[in-house]
Design an enzyme around this catalytic site. Structure first.
Site, PDB file in Angstrom:
ATOM      1  N   ASP A 124       0.843  -1.191   0.000  1.00  0.00           N
ATOM      2  CA  ASP A 124       0.000   0.000   0.000  1.00  0.00           C
ATOM      3  C   ASP A 124       0.883   1.247   0.000  1.00  0.00           C
ATOM      4  OD1 ASP A 124      -2.979   0.976   0.635  1.00  0.00           O
ATOM      5  OD2 ASP A 124      -1.582   2.208   1.789  1.00  0.00           O
ATOM      6  N   ASN A 132      -2.129  13.133  -4.180  1.00  0.00           N
ATOM      7  CA  ASN A 132      -3.166  13.616  -5.091  1.00  0.00           C
ATOM      8  C   ASN A 132      -3.638  15.018  -4.734  1.00  0.00           C
ATOM      9  OD1 ASN A 132      -3.337  11.386  -6.829  1.00  0.00           O
ATOM     10  ND2 ASN A 132      -4.773  10.307  -5.512  1.00  0.00           N
ATOM     11  N   HIS A 137      -3.864  14.681  -9.495  1.00  0.00           N
ATOM     12  CA  HIS A 137      -4.047  13.265  -9.810  1.00  0.00           C
ATOM     13  C   HIS A 137      -3.089  12.773 -10.897  1.00  0.00           C
ATOM     14  CE1 HIS A 137      -7.779  13.896  -7.547  1.00  0.00           C
ATOM     15  NE2 HIS A 137      -7.822  12.584  -7.406  1.00  0.00           N
ATOM     16  N   ASP A 141      -0.950   9.464 -10.498  1.00  0.00           N
ATOM     17  CA  ASP A 141      -0.887   8.369 -11.475  1.00  0.00           C
ATOM     18  C   ASP A 141       0.559   8.025 -11.810  1.00  0.00           C
ATOM     19  OD1 ASP A 141      -3.623   8.319 -11.520  1.00  0.00           O
ATOM     20  OD2 ASP A 141      -3.831   9.365 -13.445  1.00  0.00           O
ATOM     21  N   GLU A 167      -4.550   2.398  -4.485  1.00  0.00           N
ATOM     22  CA  GLU A 167      -3.099   2.497  -4.313  1.00  0.00           C
ATOM     23  C   GLU A 167      -2.519   1.232  -3.692  1.00  0.00           C
ATOM     24  OE1 GLU A 167      -5.047   4.603  -0.772  1.00  0.00           O
ATOM     25  OE2 GLU A 167      -5.330   4.562  -2.927  1.00  0.00           O
TER      26      GLU A 167
END
Length: 263
Positions: A124, A132, A137, A141, A167
């Site tokens: 994680d 973010n 974002h 990504d 994630e």
């Protein structure tokens, strides 16, 4: 050298075309052979050439075109299967494909008499929401892509990796013992910690928390996933950027309470 006769290969196209054309020629000669005794030598020669060239040109062309189209369909089906099983952002397996492959391996393990071992890691990204929120974002990504690449870089060809959440990544390590599993998890954690992620020239260190569990003998995907998820919760509760691994928690189909944490 073994000839590739898979549906997507040219070997299958050529083999079927050649075999089918030869069959058409043989049938033409067999049917026409009953007329040969009543024909002159010149007529026999012309009949034989017709029996050879007509199936060769018409039958061969038709079979080649048919097999070529079948090959194209097979390639398209294969590509669609890959797309359907792949996470479009990170290019690893999606959740459904990952769980299906792991469960298929475990099912084979349950059917076999010899004991087979392995491990499941849940990875994680730490504080991903803040990435973010602060950077956008698009940067988030990009961070996920880098994390996926780092994970794949530490794995063997037989290992399975998939994106199982926003994630979160899952890694299945077939045939490894607990000590090897922990080393893989730690190498992934270190590699991600050492990566240079500087979107827009601003340094943004990445880190992950990893929960893992191993198994030896029959088990299920649900059992090892629950066990690894508990270890992930422990890793995040203890400060993140660490590995929490329990080598005994998923030894059977029914998960047992966690007994140890290795950092």
């Amino acid at each position: 050298m073994k000839l590739d006769l898979s549906p997507t290969s040219w070997g299958r196209v050529i083999a079927v075309t050649a075999a089918g054309t030869a069959f058409f020629i043989a049938v033409a000669f067999f049917v026409d052979s009953f007329n040969f005794p009543y024909l002159s030598p010149e007529a026999v020669w012309r009949a034989q050439m017709t029996d050879l060239m007509l199936p060769l040109v018409l039958g061969g062309s038709f079979l080649f075109f048919l097999m070529w189209k079948i090959r194209q369909l097979a390639i398209a089906q294969r590509d669609l299967s890959v797309i359907a099983a792949t996470d479009s952002l990170t290019a690893v397996l999606n959740r459904g494909a990952f769980s299906m492959l792991v469960e298929a391996y475990l099912e084979q393990t349950r059917k076999q008499e010899d004991t087979r071992s392995g491990a499941l890691l849940i990875i994680d990204a730490d504080h991903f929401k803040s990435i973010n929120d602060r950077l956008g974002h698009d940067c988030g990504d990009q961070a996920l892509k880098l994390i996926a690449q780092a994970i794949k870089g530490q794995l063997r060809g037989s290992d399975i990796v998939g994106r199982i959440g926003g994630e979160e990544f899952g890694v299945f390590l077939p045939g490894v013992d607990p000590s090897q599993s922990w080393l893989v998890a730690e190498s992934i954690r270190r590699r991600i910690r050492e990566m240079d992620f500087s979107p827009g020239g601003r340094a943004c260190p990445l880190s992950v928390s990893i929960g893992g569990t191993s198994f030896s003998g029959p088990t299920t995907y649900e059992a090892i996933f629950s066990a690894a998820d508990r270890r992930l919760y422990a890793a995040k509760s203890n400060g993140r950027d660490q590995v929490s691994f329990d080598p005994t928690e998923a030894a059977s189909q029914v998960p047992q309470p966690s007994v140890a944490t290795v950092h």
